[in-house]
Every structure is written in structure tokens, then in C-alpha cells.
Scaffold this motif. Structure first.
Motif, PDB file in Angstrom:
ATOM      1  N   UNK A   1      16.351   3.680   1.784  1.00 15.11           N
ATOM      2  CA  UNK A   1      16.539   2.258   1.478  1.00 15.11           C
ATOM      3  C   UNK A   1      15.484   1.416   2.192  1.00 15.11           C
ATOM      4  N   UNK A   2      15.298   1.697   3.489  1.00 14.96           N
ATOM      5  CA  UNK A   2      14.330   0.913   4.257  1.00 14.96           C
ATOM      6  C   UNK A   2      12.931   1.074   3.678  1.00 14.96           C
ATOM      7  N   UNK A   3      12.587   2.300   3.266  1.00 17.11           N
ATOM      8  CA  UNK A   3      11.251   2.538   2.716  1.00 17.11           C
ATOM      9  C   UNK A   3      11.041   1.772   1.416  1.00 17.11           C
ATOM     10  N   UNK A   4      12.038   1.831   0.546  1.00 15.51           N
ATOM     11  CA  UNK A   4      11.888   1.131  -0.723  1.00 15.51           C
ATOM     12  C   UNK A   4      11.796  -0.373  -0.507  1.00 15.51           C
ATOM     13  N   UNK A   5      12.604  -0.869   0.425  1.00 18.93           N
ATOM     14  CA  UNK A   5      12.564  -2.300   0.698  1.00 18.93           C
ATOM     15  C   UNK A   5      11.227  -2.754   1.259  1.00 18.93           C
ATOM     16  N   UNK A   6      10.582  -1.840   1.979  1.00 17.46           N
ATOM     17  CA  UNK A   6       9.293  -2.213   2.552  1.00 17.46           C
ATOM     18  C   UNK A   6       8.292  -2.548   1.448  1.00 17.46           C
ATOM     19  N   UNK A   7       8.397  -1.847   0.310  1.00 17.80           N
ATOM     20  CA  UNK A   7       7.459  -2.097  -0.770  1.00 17.80           C
ATOM     21  C   UNK A   7       8.011  -3.033  -1.833  1.00 17.80           C
ATOM     22  N   UNK A   8       9.306  -2.967  -2.060  1.00 17.83           N
ATOM     23  CA  UNK A   8       9.913  -3.837  -3.054  1.00 17.83           C
ATOM     24  C   UNK A   8      11.175  -4.445  -2.448  1.00 17.83           C
ATOM     25  N   UNK A   9      11.009  -5.580  -1.770  1.00 14.54           N
ATOM     26  CA  UNK A   9      12.141  -6.146  -1.030  1.00 14.54           C
ATOM     27  C   UNK A   9      13.331  -6.498  -1.899  1.00 14.54           C
ATOM     28  N   UNK A  10      13.140  -6.543  -3.232  1.00 12.46           N
ATOM     29  CA  UNK A  10      14.289  -6.905  -4.039  1.00 12.46           C
ATOM     30  C   UNK A  10      14.799  -5.728  -4.848  1.00 12.46           C
ATOM     31  N   UNK A  11      14.395  -4.527  -4.448  1.00 11.02           N
ATOM     32  CA  UNK A  11      14.899  -3.366  -5.150  1.00 11.02           C
ATOM     33  C   UNK A  11      14.016  -2.972  -6.328  1.00 11.02           C
ATOM     34  N   UNK A  12      14.394  -1.892  -6.998  1.00  4.39           N
ATOM     35  CA  UNK A  12      13.569  -1.366  -8.081  1.00  4.39           C
ATOM     36  C   UNK A  12      13.540  -2.281  -9.301  1.00  4.39           C
ATOM     37  N   UNK A  13      14.676  -2.884  -9.615  1.00  2.00           N
ATOM     38  CA  UNK A  13      14.728  -3.778 -10.771  1.00  2.00           C
ATOM     39  C   UNK A  13      15.275  -5.115 -10.307  1.00  2.00           C
ATOM     40  N   UNK A  14      14.396  -5.945  -9.747  1.00  3.11           N
ATOM     41  CA  UNK A  14      14.882  -7.182  -9.150  1.00  3.11           C
ATOM     42  C   UNK A  14      15.472  -8.127 -10.174  1.00  3.11           C
ATOM     43  N   UNK A  15      16.409  -8.962  -9.746  1.00  2.96           N
ATOM     44  CA  UNK A  15      16.981  -9.926 -10.671  1.00  2.96           C
ATOM     45  C   UNK A  15      15.918 -10.933 -11.083  1.00  2.96           C
ATOM     46  N   UNK A  16      15.919 -11.301 -12.335  1.00  2.77           N
ATOM     47  CA  UNK A  16      14.901 -12.257 -12.785  1.00  2.77           C
ATOM     48  C   UNK A  16      15.337 -13.651 -12.428  1.00  2.77           C
ATOM     49  N   UNK A  17      14.367 -14.488 -12.205  1.00  2.69           N
ATOM     50  CA  UNK A  17      14.574 -15.824 -11.667  1.00  2.69           C
ATOM     51  C   UNK A  17      15.895 -16.483 -11.992  1.00  2.69           C
ATOM     52  N   UNK A  18      16.507 -17.041 -10.984  1.00  2.00           N
ATOM     53  CA  UNK A  18      17.775 -17.712 -11.228  1.00  2.00           C
ATOM     54  C   UNK A  18      17.757 -19.091 -10.593  1.00  2.00           C
TER      55      UNK A  18
END
Lengths: 257, 307, 328
Positions: free
Chosen positions: B290-307
Motif C-alpha cells: 500500500x505504501x509503495x503504491x501510494x508513493x507513486x499514485x497517492x489516490x490509488x490505481x483508479x482515482x476518483x474523478x474530480x468532484x
């Protein structure tokens, strides 16, 4: 011609398919008030966001005092001398007016990794903070919680906070938004007093203010600059009338104004 | 390399992944649409397991019990939403977290009151209790295969509902713009309640599937809920696709890690050191992931689109 | 240098009185216990003070900083194991254990904080939760140090000289002193320049950037300080219980800490201690009534969240206002 303090070259920003900033060129010379006007949706706030460092542009360059700042974050630009006021009031609402301004003063008065001494009893912070509040006429409301203040007072406090960092360039995003006639007049007077001491990029809808204060006006429509120059030239410009003031020559269907 | 063990553990990893997906999908929907952090989701997992256990005892049939326990768990979810959850939609996330933490305490105590402190086993019917030979030499428990099948079916079903039906469209619309959806005249509160109940049912289903293997026990949801959160953080909050991929990823890494990390470490370190460190390290694996993925993509693999 | 008590007691607000009375009661409790022989109250108060310290440190990041960490109990555990593991190897020197507890906690806070603080809102909450679980499982898996069953220590931290915490009273006053020191430290921090920045960042981070603050660095520093203080509390906890287990840092322990802070009143100095006191006392009282006390607890938590966010300090203010009205 004076060396521009702020220089914007070919700035470009798009969101999905929408171009918010369409190859904008713009500059602000030291001591001038340069107003940016345009209908709603013209991209004025997007422009300010790119100048203040909150939004990275997709293309183009921003230069401040000879230094390229295009990709610098907001807090670094602030330290270089650019300050911003927000269209929608952006204050620390749970803190007093005094504390709000003092924080801005503190940002320029040495470092803040001090953990022991009471910040509120520091003269170096308290005196300039009070002076800034006096300047906008809020000194008697200094200890009021920001949340408890009126909208007009918020707008003044916005300016006080922005000025407290002793900026060389002020980005004013609709400072008079939501103000009544009297309050707006006072703000105009205040900004007129500031002219020459601080350079300003003024985004405004209030045409009285714009024509009273601006040395130059740039007109933005759909993200593009359609005209730029001294107020008299803009007032008479055909393209501007059409695109922006346009419908006023036709019978106003909406009453009041 | 022991291929039998490898394939078995691979399948076990998928099985865990599928279970995590059942939990995580409800969680991510509830967060994506209602912007609500539901720590008590694990409690619904527990309630499903216990209801299934009791019903299996009463009816004598595991499958019938599942069929009955699903709507019952959804009902529990409905009641909880009505009494507590809906008062909190307008509040901030700290309030959500605290209130649902309170719910966990209530649920744990209530379950203890109703079912006693000991866990409850769920006996499986004979035809589910066996093993299947998938490939020459590789046998795998039938029930675990069923879990994988059910999980994948639910995933497919969820995909179809969300992408192809009108209700699903509302769900997707609500996820990106709540005010707009209610402005269109849709009863937002009903939508929320239904989403919550659906999430509850899925969580309950996960509990019912795991309980025959590990038995229903108090607080069983409290640890797995964190893993479910890790899944949705990795997958991206609000994304079902993300939840699916992340759940499989986490399930595989956790299972394979626990089985093979000591072997892997022995390549570099002494046997003794490897054996001491392996359990602790493998427990930490998914968090390191989890920490590794967050380091590169802080919002996860499929981030929520603008809200 | 501004004095701790800048205004005379006659003009203290009700909260100041609540703190003064609370601390005074804690100070004289051992005397009361030696008269009545009810040692149980001293145990209760010791635990209360330790949790109070932990809650005060959490309030620094939660109440003042707006960082909702659901992983603060990790530091209680780390601090406790920094006493337990050396003790396991026969090292009982408090001058090694306590600094080790603080240093390890600070380091853990630095590493995890650096990652967590890049996220916001609910991501932050969940990630802090996840990191705590990570540490929890790590210790559960360390069979050598007891794993799930925990670790018993034979001797408490030893300090050369007059400080002896082996006995209940000695430990009690040591904890009391630690609590006072924590309160004073946090008081100074929140009123300092640093504290102003933290408070500002909670209120409006965007504005703080616009004024020129790189809020990430300040928040991380705050997070580390809070972790370090809580690690110290953890070391005290380990000494107090003479038994150290991963349960101390289970995520529900973090939830309980948040409950204490919210119950006591976020963003106030003594509130978290009041919250810890309420928590400990409630737990004692309720568990004597029914084994299903957790249900009542959970229900109370829900009710507090729904209806009473001002917390106990809000109640104190209310009492103060009512008393003032009566007087005039």
C-alpha cells in the motif's frame, strides 16, 4: 518602457476538451494596476490560479522579476513577493482577525519552527498585524473571530492578510465580490491609495472600480485575450463591446443592474 | 519448486481476493456515493456469518441458510442506516469514523449477548466438503472453488448492474455529483439506503462464505475491515474496478507472501534468520504494498474523478 | 518569556479551574489512598494519567492540527516494547529505555507521517489505521517477544539516584510529573509560532500556502512530536502494567484515544485528560454492571457524536457561564 514585473507568455491550460486559457500573453509593470475583465466563464480565476501557483499550466511561461516561476508551488511564489486574495473568502475562520493577519506577518518575519515563546506576545508580529488591520479599517474588530464577521469585513480582511506579507505583486481576485455600493467605494479608495506602492493584477466585474483604478485593461473571453490597453481604448473597442458589454447596447431584458 | 503448493496457494490467494472484493466493493460504493466512512462494515460481515450459522442449525441446510441470511443481513443494514447512518451524511469524516466505531462496539456486544462468547461452526453439506482434482496432482477443496465462483459471479453481476441498468447509472451519477442527481428528482435518500443495504448483503455474503472454514466469531470483522480499507485505498476510493483488481492483488500477495517469503528470504539470509523474520515481514507485506503504491499514485490505481 | 499563568486565578476561565482542581486531586490522591488503603484508586488514576498523556499528544495533531490519526495507539505499543524488549535481555536502565521509546516512536512517526501526510481526509485516516495494523501484526509475529501472548517484565525501569518507580507510589508520581510536563510542553507549543502555523493549516491550508508556508513540513514535525510524547506514555504504560502486548496498539485502542479527545473537547489543553478520566471511570463502572458494557459504551459514543460535540470542556464552559449568571 518599464521592465515588466510579471510576464505571462503564451499561457495555455485545458481541461478535457475545454480550453480554459488560450495562449494568453500579459504583463504587469511595476506600480501599475492592470485589470483583467471578461464575462463569466472567461477563465479569469483559472488564470489567477496559474499565476499564484495553485494550478500548473499545460504550456507557456510565467516570469516574475526576471525569474521563471512557471512550475513553482504557491508557497514559494509567495515568498518571492506574489500575494493573492481570493474570490471566495479564504480565511482561517476559527481564528481572530488579528491572528489571521499575524500569520501572514509571521511568514515573513523569520522562521516558524519556534516552539516555546508565545507568538501573540511578539511585538514583531503584533504591531505590523495591527497596522495592517488599521489600514483596512478593521482595527476595532481585531479580536473578533473571523467566522463572526460580515461579508464586507471578510473582503477587507482578505486584503489585509494579502498585504501583510509585504508583496510586490498583488493578485486580486474579485476583491469587491458581494460588496454593497458604499463598501465598494471605500475599497476603491483604498486600492487607489495603494497604487504605485504595490503592483496589482485586478480581476473584477465591477466596472466602476475597473475604470477608476486601472492603468491598463485586458479583456478575456473564452480564455483568449481579445483586447488589451489603456481604459479609454478598451471603452471604445468594438470587439469588446460586442463580446462583453455587447448586449447592453441592445434593450436590457433583465431589469435592474 | 513445488508446483502443487504454488498453484494451491495461487488459488487460495484468489479466494481471499474474491472475499476481500465482496467486502471492499460495498465499502467503496458507500464511500464513493455517500462520502461515508463505514468502519462498521466488518460488523455486517460478522452478522451475516452468525445469521447463516444459526439458520444452518435450524434448517439443516447450508444453502437454504445462505439464501435466507442474505436478505436478513440486508435488513440489518437497512435498520442501521435508518437509525444511525443517515443522520451523519452531512457530518465530517471524523464523526463517521467515531460513530461507526461505536457501532462496532455495539455489534460485538450484541452478538455476544445473542450467541454467546464462543464461536459457531458451520457444517457444510457433503457435496461441498470434498475436493476436486483440477489438474493431475493438484487437488483443491470444492468449497473454496465455490467461493471463487460466487465471488466472480457477484463481481460480474455488480458490473452489469452498475454499467447497464438504470439503477446503476444513478449509482454512477450519484458518485460524481450528488446534488445533480437529487436535482433530477431522484430520491437520494432511498438511493443511499439501497446502496447501504446492498453493501451490507455483500459483506454478509463474504462472512457466510468464510465462516464454514474459520467459524463465525465475535470481532471477526474487525481485522479484515482494515484489509478491506487497504484494498480500496490501493484500488482508488469509489472505483469498483479498482476494488476488484486491488482485492485480487492483495489476496495474492498476502497468501503467497505468507507461504513463500521464508523460502525467498532463505536465498539471501541464513535459515534461522529467515524463519524468524518471515512471519513478521509477511504480515507487513500488504501494508508495504500500500505504501509503495501510494508513493507513486497517492489516490490509488483508479482515482476518483474530480468532484 | 510569557508566564504559564498569565492571569491571576481570580480571573481564570472555568476551564482553568477544571484543570487546577483536576491536577490538585491527582496530586493528593496517594495521600488519600494511604489513609484509606484503597490502592485500587491509585491504579485507576495511574492508568488515567497515562492515557491522558496519550490523548493530549493526539489532541496536538487532531484538535489543533486537524489530522485525524486513527493510528496513534501504535506509539503506546512501540514505547511499551522499548521497555519490554530491553528488559527481556536484562537491560533495565530507564536512561536507555525511555529515550529509546521516544526515539523509536519519533522515527516511526517520521517515516509513516512522511507517507500519510501526503494524503488528505479519509485517505489519511485509513492509512494511519493501516500502518498501526502493520506494527500490530509485526509484533504479533515476533514469537521471540511473546507474540500474541505478550511479554512480562520483571523489573520496572531503573534510574540511578532517588527516582524509584518500582513501588506504586513512586511510579504514580513519576507519571504525574510526566503528565504535568506534557501539559506544559503542549501548552507552549500551541501558543508558539509553530502552533499558530499548525492551527492555521487546520483552518485553511490553501490560504497558508498562499501566505508562504510549506505546511507539509510543519505538519510532519507536529506529527513526530505527538508520536514521541505518546511513545513516552507507552513506556510508562509498560512499566505500569509490567506486561506488554500487541493489544496495546490495536486499532480499536486508537479509536478509544480519539473518543477521549472528542469527549473531552478537541483543541483544548486539559480536555483530553478529562476525556481519558471519563473513559477510564466509565469503563470501570459499566463493566461492573454488565459484561455487555461495550454496548453501552458504543451507544454513548454514537450519542456523543450525534448530539454533543462540544465535549466535556463544553460542559465545563456551560457550567461556568451558568455560575457567572447566577453571580451577577
Amino acid at each position: 518602457m518599464a521592465q515588466a514585473l510579471l510576464s505571462v507568455e503564451n499561457l495555455f491550460k485545458s481541461f478535457g476538451g475545454v480550453t480554459a486559457t488560450d495562449h494568453v500573453d500579459l504583463d504587469v509593470t511595476p506600480g501599475e494596476i492592470h485589470a483583467v475583465i471578461g464575462p463569466n466563464g472567461a477563465g479569469k480565476t483559472t488564470l489567477v490560479a496559474q499565476l499564484s501557483g495553485e494550478l500548473p499550466p499545460d504550456g507557456g511561461r510565467v516570469t516574475f522579476d526576471g525569474r521563471t516561476i512557471t512550475s513553482l508551488p504557491a508557497h514559494v511564489r509567495s515568498r518571492l513577493g506574489i500575494s493573492r486574495s481570493f474570490q471566495i473568502t479564504s480565511l482561517m475562520l476559527d481564528m481572530s482577525a488579528r491572528d489571521n493577519v499575524a500569520l501572514a506577518v509571521q511568514a515573513r518575519a523569520g522562521h516558524s519552527f519556534r516552539f516555546w515563546s508565545d507568538a501573540r506576545s511578539e511585538r514583531r508580529l503584533a504591531e505590523p498585524a495591527l497596522a495592517a488591520l488599521e489600514q483596512v479599517g478593521l482595527a476595532d474588530r481585531a479580536d473578533e473571530t473571523a467566522r463572526a464577521m460580515s461579508h464586507g469585513e471578510h473582503r477587507l480582511l482578505e486584503i489585509a492578510v494579502a498585504l501583510a506579507t509585504k508583496p510586490r505583486l498583488l493578485l486580486l481576485d474579485e476583491p469587491m465580490a458581494g460588496m454593497g455600493v458604499e463598501e465598494a467605494q471605500r475599497m476603491i479608495g483604498f486600492l487607489a491609495d495603494l497604487k504605485g506602492k504595490v503592483s496589482m493584477l485586478l480581476i473584477e466585474h465591477d466596472m466602476d472600480a475597473v475604470f477608476a483604478l486601472a492603468d491598463r485593461i485586458t479583456v478575456l473571453v473564452n480564455g483568449r485575450v481579445i483586447a488589451s490597453g489603456p481604459p479609454d481604448r478598451i471603452r471604445g473597442d468594438e470587439a469588446v463591446r460586442h463580446a462583453y458589454l455587447g448586449d447592453e447596447s441592445v434593450e436590457p431584458a433583465t431589469g435592474g443592474g | 519448486m513445488d508446483w502443487t503448493l504454488f498453484v494451491t496457494q495461487l488459488l487460495n490467494g484468489v479466494q481471499l481476493g474474491v472475499l476481500l472484493f465482496l467486502l471492499a466493493s460495498g465499502l467503496t460504493l458507500i464511500f464513493g456515493i455517500m462520502d461515508f466512512v463505514n468502519l462498521a462494515h466488518g460488523s455486517l460481515y460478522m452478522v451475516g456469518a452468525y445469521l447463516c450459522a444459526s439458520l444452518t442449525q435450524w434448517t439443516g441446510s447450508f444453502l437454504l441458510a445462505v439464501a435466507l441470511a442474505l436478505p436478513l443481513t440486508a435488513l440489518v443494514g437497512l435498520v442501521v442506516e435508518f437509525v444511525v447512518i443517515r443522520r451523519l451524511y452531512a457530518r465530517n469524516h471524523l464523526d463517521h469514523v467515531l460513530a461507526t466505531f461505536g457501532l462496532i462496539l455495539c455489534f460485538d456486544a450484541a452478538v455476544q449477548f445473542l450467541w454467546g462468547p464462543a464461536g459457531m461452526a458451520i457444517p457444510l453439506p457433503a457435496f461441498l466438503n470434498g475436493r476436486v482434482e483440477l489438474l493431475p496432482g493438484i487437488v483443491f477443496p470444492t468449497f473454496r472453488l465455490l467461493i471463487i465462483a460466487v465471488g466472480l459471479l457477484v463481481a460480474l453481476g455488480l458490473y452489469l448492474v452498475v454499467m447497464r441498468t438504470r439503477a446503476g447509472m444513478l449509482v454512477r451519477a450519484g458518485a460524481s455529483n450528488r446534488t445533480m442527481v437529487s436535482a433530477l428528482g431522484v430520491d437520494i435518500q432511498t438511493l443511499f439506503t439501497l446502496v447501504f443495504a446492498a453493501g451490507a448483503a455483500m459483506a454478509g455474503l463474504a462472512g457466510m462464505m468464510i465462516a464454514p472454514i474459520t467459524e463465525a466469531s465475535i470481532g471477526m470483522g474487525n481485522e479484515i475491515i482494515i484489509v478491506a480499507f487497504v484494498v480500496i485505498i490501493i484500488g482508488g476510493i469509489g472505483s469498483i474496478k479498482g476494488a476488484f483488481l486491488a482485492a485480487l492483488l492483495v489476496g495474492l500477495i498476502d497468501t503467497m507472501g505468507r507461504s513463500f517469503l521464508d523460502t525467498f528470504l532463505k536465498l539471501f539470509f541464513s535459515d534461522q534468520n529467515a524463519e524468524t523474520a518471515a512471519p513478521a515481514l509477511s504480515a507487513m507485506l500488504i501494508y508495504v504494498l500500500m505504501a509503495t503504491i501510494l508513493a507513486f499514485r497517492p489516490q490509488g490505481l483508479f482515482p476518483p474523478k474530480g468532484r | 518569556m510569557a508566564p504559564f499563568l498569565p492571569i491571576s486565578p481570580g480571573r481564570w476561565p472555568p476551564r482553568g479551574w477544571a484543570m487546577a482542581i483536576g491536577l490538585a486531586l491527582l496530586a493528593i490522591l496517594p495521600a488519600y489512598v494511604s489513609l484509606t488503603g484503597e490502592a485500587f484508586y491509585m491504579d485507576l488514576a495511574s492508568r488515567l494519567m497515562i492515557l491522558g498523556m496519550a490523548a493530549v499528544s493526539l489532541n496536538l495533531i487532531l484538535g489543533h492540527g486537524g489530522m485525524i490519526s486513527f493510528g496513534h495507539a501504535a506509539y503506546l505499543g512501540i514505547g511499551a516494547y522499548c521497555v519490554g524488549i530491553p528488559a527481556y535481555y536484562g537491560i533495565y536502565d530507564g536512561f536507555i529505555q525511555i529515550p529509546l521509546a521516544v526515539a523509536c516512536s519519533a522515527l516511526f512517526a517520521l517515516v509513516t507521517g512522511a507517507i500519510c501526510l501526503r494524503t488528505k481526509g479519509v485517505y489519511f485516516i485509513m492509512i494511519t489505521m493501516a500502518f498501526t495494523q502493520m506494527v500490530f501484526f509485526a509484533f504479533v509475529s515476533l514469537e521471540e517477544y511473546g507474540g500474541d501472548d505478550g511479554l512480562v517484565i520483571d523489573l520496572r525501569s531503573q534510574f540511578a539516584g532517588p527516582v524509584d518507580i518500582e513501588g506504586a507510589t513512586g511510579l504514580y508520581y513519576f507519571i504525574f510529573a510526566a503528565l504535568l510536563a506534557t501539559l506544559y510542553l503542549v501548552h507552549r507549543i500551541t501558543r508558539s509560532r509553530f502552533g499558530m502555523v499548525i492551527e492555521g493549516a487546520r483552518g485553511n491550508e490553501r490560504r497558508m500556502h498562499a501566505i508562504g508556508y510549506d505546511t507539509y513540513r510543519y505538519r510532519l514535525t507536529c506529527y513526530v512530536i505527538a508520536g514521541a510524547i505518546c511513545g513516552f506514555a507507552g513506556a510508562l504504560l509498560g512499566n505500569f502494567t509490567n506486561f506488554i502486548s500487541p493489544e496495546m496498539m490495536d486499532w480499536s485502542a486508537s479509536g478509544e484515544l480519539i473518543f477521549m479527545v472528542v469527549l473531552g473537547g478537541t483543541g483544548t489543553l486539559f480536555g483530553p485528560v478529562l476525556g481519558a478520566a471519563a473513559f477510564v471511570l466509565l469503563e470501570e463502572w459499566l463493566s461492573a454492571i454488565t459484561i455487555y458494557w461495550r454496548f453501552i459504551f458504543g451507544a454513548m459514543l454514537i450519542l456523543v457524536v450525534l448530539f454533543w460535540r462540544g465535549g466535556l470542556n463544553g460542559l465545563v464552559d456551560w457550567i461556568g457561564r451558568a455560575a457567572w449568571r447566577k453571580r451577577s
